[in-house]
Design a protein around this motif. Sequence first.
Motif, mmCIF file in Angstrom:
data_model
loop_
_atom_site.group_PDB
_atom_site.id
_atom_site.type_symbol
_atom_site.label_atom_id
_atom_site.label_comp_id
_atom_site.label_asym_id
_atom_site.label_seq_id
_atom_site.Cartn_x
_atom_site.Cartn_y
_atom_site.Cartn_z
ATOM 1 N N LEU B 117 0.828 -1.211 0.000
ATOM 2 C CA LEU B 117 0.000 0.000 0.000
ATOM 3 C C LEU B 117 0.866 1.266 0.000
ATOM 4 C CD1 LEU B 117 -2.840 -1.114 2.433
ATOM 5 C CD2 LEU B 117 -3.113 -0.536 0.026
ATOM 6 N N LEU B 118 1.984 1.223 0.736
ATOM 7 C CA LEU B 118 2.886 2.386 0.749
ATOM 8 C C LEU B 118 3.425 2.627 -0.660
ATOM 9 C CD1 LEU B 118 4.873 1.862 4.080
ATOM 10 C CD2 LEU B 118 3.389 3.790 3.555
ATOM 11 N N SER B 119 3.693 1.543 -1.362
ATOM 12 C CA SER B 119 4.184 1.671 -2.728
ATOM 13 C C SER B 119 3.078 2.246 -3.624
ATOM 14 C CB SER B 119 4.647 0.293 -3.181
ATOM 15 O OG SER B 119 4.649 0.201 -4.545
ATOM 16 N N GLU B 120 1.840 1.807 -3.406
ATOM 17 C CA GLU B 120 0.707 2.295 -4.208
ATOM 18 C C GLU B 120 0.501 3.802 -4.055
ATOM 19 O OE1 GLU B 120 -2.635 -0.309 -3.750
ATOM 20 O OE2 GLU B 120 -3.936 0.991 -4.964
ATOM 21 N N VAL B 121 0.767 4.303 -2.855
ATOM 22 C CA VAL B 121 0.569 5.751 -2.651
ATOM 23 C C VAL B 121 1.882 6.528 -2.798
ATOM 24 C CG1 VAL B 121 -1.444 5.420 -1.138
ATOM 25 C CG2 VAL B 121 0.823 5.667 -0.115
ATOM 26 N N GLY B 122 2.918 5.842 -3.251
ATOM 27 C CA GLY B 122 4.198 6.516 -3.521
ATOM 28 C C GLY B 122 5.017 6.824 -2.279
ATOM 29 N N LEU B 123 4.863 6.013 -1.255
ATOM 30 C CA LEU B 123 5.618 6.279 -0.015
ATOM 31 C C LEU B 123 6.534 5.111 0.364
ATOM 32 C CD1 LEU B 123 2.945 7.925 2.349
ATOM 33 C CD2 LEU B 123 4.786 9.068 1.131
ATOM 34 N N SER B 124 6.835 4.244 -0.604
ATOM 35 C CA SER B 124 7.597 3.038 -0.238
ATOM 36 C C SER B 124 8.966 3.368 0.355
ATOM 37 C CB SER B 124 7.725 2.091 -1.414
ATOM 38 O OG SER B 124 8.190 2.799 -2.533
ATOM 39 N N GLY B 139 1.259 12.132 5.715
ATOM 40 C CA GLY B 139 0.668 11.603 6.954
ATOM 41 C C GLY B 139 -0.770 11.161 6.702
ATOM 42 N N GLN B 140 -1.490 11.950 5.889
ATOM 43 C CA GLN B 140 -2.886 11.604 5.625
ATOM 44 C C GLN B 140 -3.003 10.338 4.781
ATOM 45 O OE1 GLN B 140 -4.219 15.480 4.332
ATOM 46 N NE2 GLN B 140 -5.625 15.511 6.057
ATOM 47 N N LYS B 141 -2.015 10.148 3.896
ATOM 48 C CA LYS B 141 -2.030 8.922 3.090
ATOM 49 C C LYS B 141 -1.770 7.708 4.002
ATOM 50 C CE LYS B 141 0.511 10.662 -0.588
ATOM 51 N NZ LYS B 141 1.240 10.544 -1.857
ATOM 52 N N VAL B 142 -0.858 7.881 4.968
ATOM 53 C CA VAL B 142 -0.568 6.782 5.909
ATOM 54 C C VAL B 142 -1.822 6.475 6.743
ATOM 55 C CG1 VAL B 142 0.865 6.060 7.868
ATOM 56 C CG2 VAL B 142 1.906 7.287 5.968
ATOM 57 N N GLN B 143 -2.534 7.538 7.144
ATOM 58 C CA GLN B 143 -3.773 7.333 7.911
ATOM 59 C C GLN B 143 -4.794 6.551 7.076
ATOM 60 O OE1 GLN B 143 -4.827 11.376 8.797
ATOM 61 N NE2 GLN B 143 -2.935 11.659 9.929
ATOM 62 N N PHE B 144 -4.883 6.912 5.800
ATOM 63 C CA PHE B 144 -5.819 6.204 4.927
ATOM 64 C C PHE B 144 -5.424 4.731 4.809
ATOM 65 C CE2 PHE B 144 -7.190 4.756 0.694
ATOM 66 C CZ PHE B 144 -8.566 4.879 0.856
ATOM 67 N N ASP B 165 -4.302 17.320 -1.901
ATOM 68 C CA ASP B 165 -4.212 18.126 -3.121
ATOM 69 C C ASP B 165 -4.929 17.346 -4.236
ATOM 70 O OD1 ASP B 165 -2.388 16.293 -4.511
ATOM 71 O OD2 ASP B 165 -0.902 16.943 -3.035
ATOM 72 N N PRO B 166 -5.250 18.007 -5.374
ATOM 73 C CA PRO B 166 -6.057 17.340 -6.408
ATOM 74 C C PRO B 166 -5.468 16.009 -6.888
ATOM 75 C CG PRO B 166 -5.863 19.668 -6.876
ATOM 76 C CD PRO B 166 -4.985 19.406 -5.710
ATOM 77 N N ILE B 167 -4.139 15.907 -6.982
ATOM 78 C CA ILE B 167 -3.542 14.656 -7.488
ATOM 79 C C ILE B 167 -3.752 13.517 -6.499
ATOM 80 C CG2 ILE B 167 -1.345 13.542 -8.144
ATOM 81 C CD1 ILE B 167 -0.512 16.408 -9.137
ATOM 82 N N ASN B 168 -3.447 13.791 -5.228
ATOM 83 C CA ASN B 168 -3.623 12.750 -4.209
ATOM 84 C C ASN B 168 -5.094 12.439 -3.967
ATOM 85 O OD1 ASN B 168 -0.971 11.902 -3.422
ATOM 86 N ND2 ASN B 168 -0.668 13.994 -2.689
ATOM 87 N N LEU B 169 -5.926 13.461 -4.180
ATOM 88 C CA LEU B 169 -7.366 13.244 -4.021
ATOM 89 C C LEU B 169 -7.856 12.217 -5.048
ATOM 90 C CD1 LEU B 169 -9.726 16.055 -3.128
ATOM 91 C CD2 LEU B 169 -10.460 14.470 -4.858
ATOM 92 N N LYS B 173 -9.390 8.530 -4.295
ATOM 93 C CA LYS B 173 -10.682 8.210 -4.906
ATOM 94 C C LYS B 173 -10.595 6.890 -5.681
ATOM 95 C CE LYS B 173 -13.395 10.816 -7.809
ATOM 96 N NZ LYS B 173 -13.684 12.074 -8.525
ATOM 97 N N ARG B 174 -9.501 6.767 -6.444
ATOM 98 C CA ARG B 174 -9.304 5.532 -7.231
ATOM 99 C C ARG B 174 -9.204 4.314 -6.306
ATOM 100 N NH1 ARG B 174 -5.689 8.410 -10.479
ATOM 101 N NH2 ARG B 174 -3.896 7.472 -9.437
ATOM 102 N N MET B 175 -8.501 4.504 -5.201
ATOM 103 C CA MET B 175 -8.325 3.376 -4.265
ATOM 104 C C MET B 175 -9.663 2.971 -3.639
ATOM 105 S SD MET B 175 -4.665 4.353 -2.522
ATOM 106 C CE MET B 175 -4.318 2.843 -1.638
#
Lengths: 403, 297
Positions: B117-124, B139-144, B165-169, B173-175
Amino acid sequence: MIARKIIAIASRDYVTNIRRKAFLAMLFGFPFLMLIIFGVQAYFGSQMKSGSFTSNAGFIDYSSLNFESNSSKLVKYSTAEELKTALLNKKIDAGFIITRDYLKDGNIQLIVRKGELTKPGEETALNNFLLARLLESVNPDVGKRIQDPANVQTFEIDRNGQESPGNIFKVIVGLGIGIALIFSLFMTSSFLLQSIVEEKENRMIEVLLSSISAKELMAGKVLGLGALSLTQMAVWFGLALLFAGIVQSQMASQIGALQLDKLISPAVLLIYLLLFIGGFLLFSSIYVGIGSISTSMREGQQLSSILILPAVTPLWFMNAILVEPNGIISRVLSMFPLSSPLGMIIRMNLTDVPAMEIIASILLLYISVLFFVWASAKIFRAGMLMYGKRPNLKEILLFLKEA
Amino acid sequence: MAEEIAKMDSVSKTFGDKKILEKISFSVGKAEILGMLGPNGAGKTTALRIFMGIMNSDSGNVRIFSKPFSEKTKESIGYLPEERGLYKTGRILETLVYLASLKGMDGGKAEQRARALLSEVGLSEYANSQISELSKGMGQKVQFISSIIHKPKLLVLDEPFSGFDPINLQLIKRMILKLKEEGTAVILSTHQMEHMEKMCDRIIMIDRGKQVLYGDLKSIKSKFGKNTITVSYNGKLPKTIEGVMEINDSGNYAELKIGKGISPNSILKQLINEVEINAFELKEPSLEEIFVEVASR
């Protein structure tokens, strides 16, 4: 599975807190501090007791007794000028003038350099010197007894009429255990408070409550920090035993055997453990309640500091407990749940506390634990979800009713 | 509706004398997104907390997987609360594995899933970093991630898009949509109507603790009727048009809100005489319009 989650919470709190610098500093700093305090006390105590001069002193004898010195540390001068010069030149640290009418009034003048005080035990050494000189003409055995009239040997008699030698170490060890217990108890309880307030401030609490119930979360935290407290006590106890072993091997001839096994029997140790666990559960459950209604760590600490007062009350009334360990003050302090963990331990080391009183004290402690765990769990569940606002008394009562 | 996953039935809650929720009922099915709408202070968060078993209700009940709510149920639910955060200390991977263990996940599997999941959100590359090193968005992506790490069958998201931000939003949404495709039932509470409108299958609207709207999004929209006309034109649009209650004119494009019972043809007839029409369309009300209308009643 639920027990696994409680253990997961407990492990995290244990590991997080054992790594804290404050914990490590206290874990090793407290025994070190105690060692310094007792060491300094023992040094000055021995100086006071030794009865001989530890630094150079001088005297002039204006009386008709014409005393002579019997020690290299005590120099006799013939004039006050010589004495003062020696004092100012730091050849001696104190000067005594035995006055002309010394035999009538016992007056001795002590001269020291401005701003300085005599060393501990110096006056005792002078008294011994004078007493020895005064008793030179008396029978030596009588003289010895006048100097040291009573070599008190205390014997304790228990309810069965059994006699045993009194042991001053018992009181010291008991007091030491009591103080260490209170220190450990408040330190780990304050970590618990910190952990709860942090999780509330970090907004982690709702995430945790979506995986585990409020009771399990509370149980996990109390278990983790209880284990931390026991670790602390075990390390302190181990260090104390190690120190006692060293002292015993080095100074056995001077102080005699410590006989630690006689100081704390397994039954007494069990009572201490029950008082310690009860005290920890009581204070930690109250701290959980306080943590859950606090909006910041500072607020939590302010609220919780009030609790320290009743817990250390036995130390305030130490004199009353020492004089009358079975008196009303001692009894109340060893029964009242907030003061009983320390009060009962001190009392048990001073007197033979009736078994019924010990049982009653432990029962009262655990009954109050049940009440505070119940109340705190309710306040915890509702209070943890209130962000940025501390509930008032009316709201807290509502939590107890509704949560 | 698809296979029912969770149901809230006639739930009420009061704090002291204040009624927070009054007989709220809704359900969510497998591979379905239920949107929860309502103005601030309407009672949405309280409803979700009761739904999650964090708070007790005074009456009514919650059934999840056709059973009364139990602590064990929590293991199959993912929850992202509105008031959320992370520990200040600790490593990211370690924290995610810890949170997954509270959901009953085995350590090894949790670590594997967390890394994916970290890799999917670009935080690997941040897996072993301290949480304090993360930016707010990271931090918000980690919370998600912490809310979906255990592959929940039911996912409850309270304002999941706030702060992105719009890109992460779009990524989040896709996830969420991917989880829906995989069969997860999602309850989504958000103020961002455009997402709600595009993502949700059903809607519940709560206002002042009462359920004021509930049902299939299409049927709700048709219930409110097609009352908006969009016109693309050249020329000068008249300031008043008979039968039109509100004109939102942008120069060569306008939105006209027509009154009840007014025929769009009558509007078209009036406009033909005044401007050159390029396009004329009768539209359903947007969710935002429905929200404003219901909330202002």
